[in-house]
Every structure is written in C-alpha cells, then in structure tokens.
Design a protein around this motif. Structure first.
Motif, PDB file in Angstrom:
ATOM      1  N   PRO A   4       0.831  -1.205   0.000  1.00  0.00           N
ATOM      2  CA  PRO A   4       0.000   0.000   0.000  1.00  0.00           C
ATOM      3  C   PRO A   4       0.864   1.253   0.000  1.00  0.00           C
ATOM      4  CG  PRO A   4      -0.626  -1.490   1.799  1.00  0.00           C
ATOM      5  CD  PRO A   4       0.605  -2.056   1.172  1.00  0.00           C
ATOM      6  N   LYS A   6       1.155   5.160   0.934  1.00  0.00           N
ATOM      7  CA  LYS A   6       0.540   6.185   1.782  1.00  0.00           C
ATOM      8  C   LYS A   6       0.456   7.478   0.992  1.00  0.00           C
ATOM      9  CE  LYS A   6       1.422   4.936   6.500  1.00  0.00           C
ATOM     10  NZ  LYS A   6       1.939   5.445   7.755  1.00  0.00           N
ATOM     11  N   ASP A  30      -3.446   4.024   0.720  1.00  0.00           N
ATOM     12  CA  ASP A  30      -3.904   4.355   2.070  1.00  0.00           C
ATOM     13  C   ASP A  30      -3.989   5.889   2.094  1.00  0.00           C
ATOM     14  OD1 ASP A  30      -4.111   4.854   4.746  1.00  0.00           O
ATOM     15  OD2 ASP A  30      -2.263   3.822   5.327  1.00  0.00           O
ATOM     16  N   SER A  32      -5.025   9.763   3.114  1.00  0.00           N
ATOM     17  CA  SER A  32      -5.382  10.801   4.087  1.00  0.00           C
ATOM     18  C   SER A  32      -5.587  12.090   3.309  1.00  0.00           C
ATOM     19  CB  SER A  32      -4.244  11.019   5.089  1.00  0.00           C
ATOM     20  OG  SER A  32      -4.008   9.845   5.825  1.00  0.00           O
ATOM     21  N   LYS A 128     -14.019   5.925   4.259  1.00  0.00           N
ATOM     22  CA  LYS A 128     -12.821   5.145   4.591  1.00  0.00           C
ATOM     23  C   LYS A 128     -11.565   6.019   4.743  1.00  0.00           C
ATOM     24  CE  LYS A 128     -14.548   1.054   4.840  1.00  0.00           C
ATOM     25  NZ  LYS A 128     -15.610   0.855   3.848  1.00  0.00           N
ATOM     26  N   PRO A 129     -11.264   6.909   3.776  1.00  0.00           N
ATOM     27  CA  PRO A 129     -10.042   7.719   3.937  1.00  0.00           C
ATOM     28  C   PRO A 129     -10.150   8.624   5.156  1.00  0.00           C
ATOM     29  CG  PRO A 129     -10.920   7.894   1.695  1.00  0.00           C
ATOM     30  CD  PRO A 129     -11.974   7.223   2.518  1.00  0.00           C
TER      31      PRO A 129
END
Ligand code: GDP
Ligand code: CA
Length: 321
Positions: A4, A6, A30, A32, A128-129
């Motif tokens: 994954p 980031k 993943d 943010s 989800k994020p």
C-alpha cells in the motif's frame, strides 16, 4: 498486489473531492486528505465547514452530483422558515445538511476538537479515507473588493464571485497551529498530491498554516500537483479571475510557478502541452493526461496515473541507491 502506498492529498471542495474520490477508488492506496477550513463561517448560529463537508459527502456518495456540493435528495424547509422569520438565506443550506451543522456546532460548543468532530462525522458516514484538518483554530479567508472586505462566502455565494478581487487575506492564520494529525500525514506520506483545487483560496490557506508548508517541503514523499486549469480555463469557480487580479498567470504555468518550490511534478492536461518547456524550466517534471474528471472512471484513471508515476519514481530511486 502492491504494497500500500501512503498518499496524502491537499484538497479544497469540489475539485479536491473529485481527486479524493479517484484516489479512494484505488486498491493499494492508504489515503489521508487534508482539507480547507478557511471557507468556514457561521450561519444562523451554526458553524458551517463547506469544503470539509464536500469531501465527506462526496466520499460517502451522498453528494448532489449535479451541483457537486450539498446532499442529494435535499429539501429546504428549514431555510424557508428562516426566510419567513426575516433571516438572510443566500447561503443555501439544505435540511439534511442542517443536521450536520447542528451536530458540529453543539460539539464545538462542548469544546471538542474540530479534527475529532470531522473524523467522527466521516466515520458515521462510512468514509474510509481519513479526513484531516490543517488546523483546529479558526482561519477565515477574506476578500477585498472595491466595496470593501467581504467574508469568503459573501464573495463566493452572495456576490457569485462577480466583484473584482483586489486582495486576499486569511484571518487568524498567523496564530494558527497545525494539527499533529496533518503534520504526521505529511511526514509519513510516500506521495503527496495537491488536488486541482483553487490555488489561492483552497490550497494556500492549508499551506499557509504555520508549519504546514515547511512540513510539505521537508517531507520525503514525492510531491505531485494537478492543475485546475485546462487550456487556460477553470472548470468552475473564480481561480482564473483571482490569479489574474493578483498578477499571476491564470494557467498551468501560473500553477507551476506557484507550487514550484514544494512539488516535484505537475500533472497538466494534454491540451496544455505547449506550456511544457516553460513548466520544465521551473524545475518540474510533467505528467500529462485528460484531466477533466466527470465519471467515476475519469477520477480513478487520473489518480492511478499519478500513483503509477510515484511507484515508478520509487523504483528508480531504489535502483539508483
Ligand atoms: P471549491 O472549494 O468547491 O471551490 O473547489 P476546489 O477549490 O477544490 O476546486 C475548484 C477548482 O477545481 C477550480 O479551479 C476548477 O478549475 C478545478 N476543477 C474542478 N473540476 C476539475 C476537474 O475535473 N479537473 C481539473 N483539472 N480541475 C477541476
Ligand atoms: Ca471552497
């Protein structure tokens, strides 16, 4: 199966949410998102955070897809009552939307951190994020026009971006502190993406929170911005007028110059290929694609092109070292 990656996205409202949806659709990411809180303001005693809510509603797939903001299947009875009672109702807040503003206001009054509220709201909507705030302090964009200073929403919604912009300022910025969550998401990222959001009123108020720009610039991540200009035109909003008014080029080259000191590469639209040499001269790598995101597929494809580029760069660095 890739490890994954980031990814940390800096995002405003509508343009930011499209990029967020694209990245969120990728399997090995993943994500943010650090959103913009400088559009926040009080209406009818409630604290409204338009760009954060656009991210939440988009990622929760309850957004009104035709207008790009607000909740789908919305009613306006609360606003009708307010209007009847003599309130100004140019800020269109729907009934479903009001529920969130009531919740946010109540929790702020209790002293809860705005970041915690945003996180809990996103979780409750099944997002989800991670949706992060750059700061928990109040920062607010103000726009100087020939008739004086306006709040951002007065300029954007009430005046429909019609007045000439003479100056932009963000109140509260110099005393604002970055959130630890935002700093961590920046420092720990493999890839930082600057969404095709308004560079002046969506991205600048994030980067200008003391500590954020330096964190981005110090981060080990690869950094890629996506131009909100396609062939010298914006998809929507006042970014072109604002850039022109403030003496910057309203095109992908203007965006390149604005971000050159913090990014490695700029994703431009194919129609902007003629600006390539000048963008490279700013020290930037160029990615080019069809950057207008309409469908779900458009968003995911553009996002995957950025992530693939980052993976290829990672591989190159690993081979070189
Ligand atoms: P706001 O906070 O809702 O005004 O939205 P943002 O600041 O996130 O985004 C506004 C910018 O997004 C405008 O300058 C648009 O040109 C840009 N934009 C919107 N949709 C797209 C798109 O599909 N592709 C690209 N490249 N830019 C877009
Ligand atoms: Ca906005």
């Amino acid at each position: 199966m890739n490890t994954p990656m980031k990814v940390t996205l800096l995002a405003g409202g509508v343009g930011g949410a499209k990029m967020a949806e694209g990245l969120a659709a990728l399997p090995d990411v993943d994500l943010s998102i650090i959103g913009n809180v400088a559009d926040d303001d009080a209406f009818h005693g409630l604290w409204v955070s338009p760009d954060i809510d656009t991210l939440t509603y988009s990622l929760a797939d309850v957004i009104d897809r035709t207008q790009g903001w607000g909740v789908a299947d919305e009613g306006h009875r609360a606003l009708q009552t307010l209007s009847k009672l003599g309130a100004e109702t140019w800020m269109t807040l729907g009934d479903r939307d009001f529920g969130l503003h009531i919740h946010r206001t109540m929790r702020r009054a209790k002293g809860d951190r705005p970041s915690d509220i945003a996180r809990d709201v996103a979780n409750a909507f099944g997002v989800k994020p991670q949706i992060l705030l750059p700061t928990d302090d109040v920062v607010q964009t103000r726009v100087r026009t020939d008739d004086g200073w306006l709040s951002f929403q007065e300029y954007f919604v009430r005046e429909r971006c019609a007045p000439e912009v003479r100056e932009l300022a963000v109140h509260g910025l110099s005393d604002a502190r970055p959130t630890p969550e935002a700093l961590e998401a920046i420092a720990g990222a493999d890839l930082i993406v600057v969404a095709p959001s308004n560079p002046l009123v969506s991205i600048a108020p994030i980067l200008d929170v003391p500590g954020i720009r330096a964190a981005v610039s110090d981060a080990a991540a690869l950094k890629v911005a996506v131009s909100p200009f396609i062939g010298g035109k914006v998809v929507k909003g006042p970014a072109d007028k604002m850039m022109k008014a403030l003496g910057e080029r309203p095109d992908a080259l203007g965006v390149a110059r604005r971000y050159a000191s913090i990014i490695d590469a700029l994703m431009i639209d194919r129609v902007d290929a003629p600006l390539g040499a000048e963008i490279r001269a700013e020290g930037l790598d160029i990615l080019s694609s069809a950057t207008l995101m309409k469908s779900r597929d458009d968003k995911a494809r553009l996002a995957s092109e950025i992530v693939d580029y980052a993976r290829a760069q990672q591989l190159e660095t690993r081979i070189a070292s």
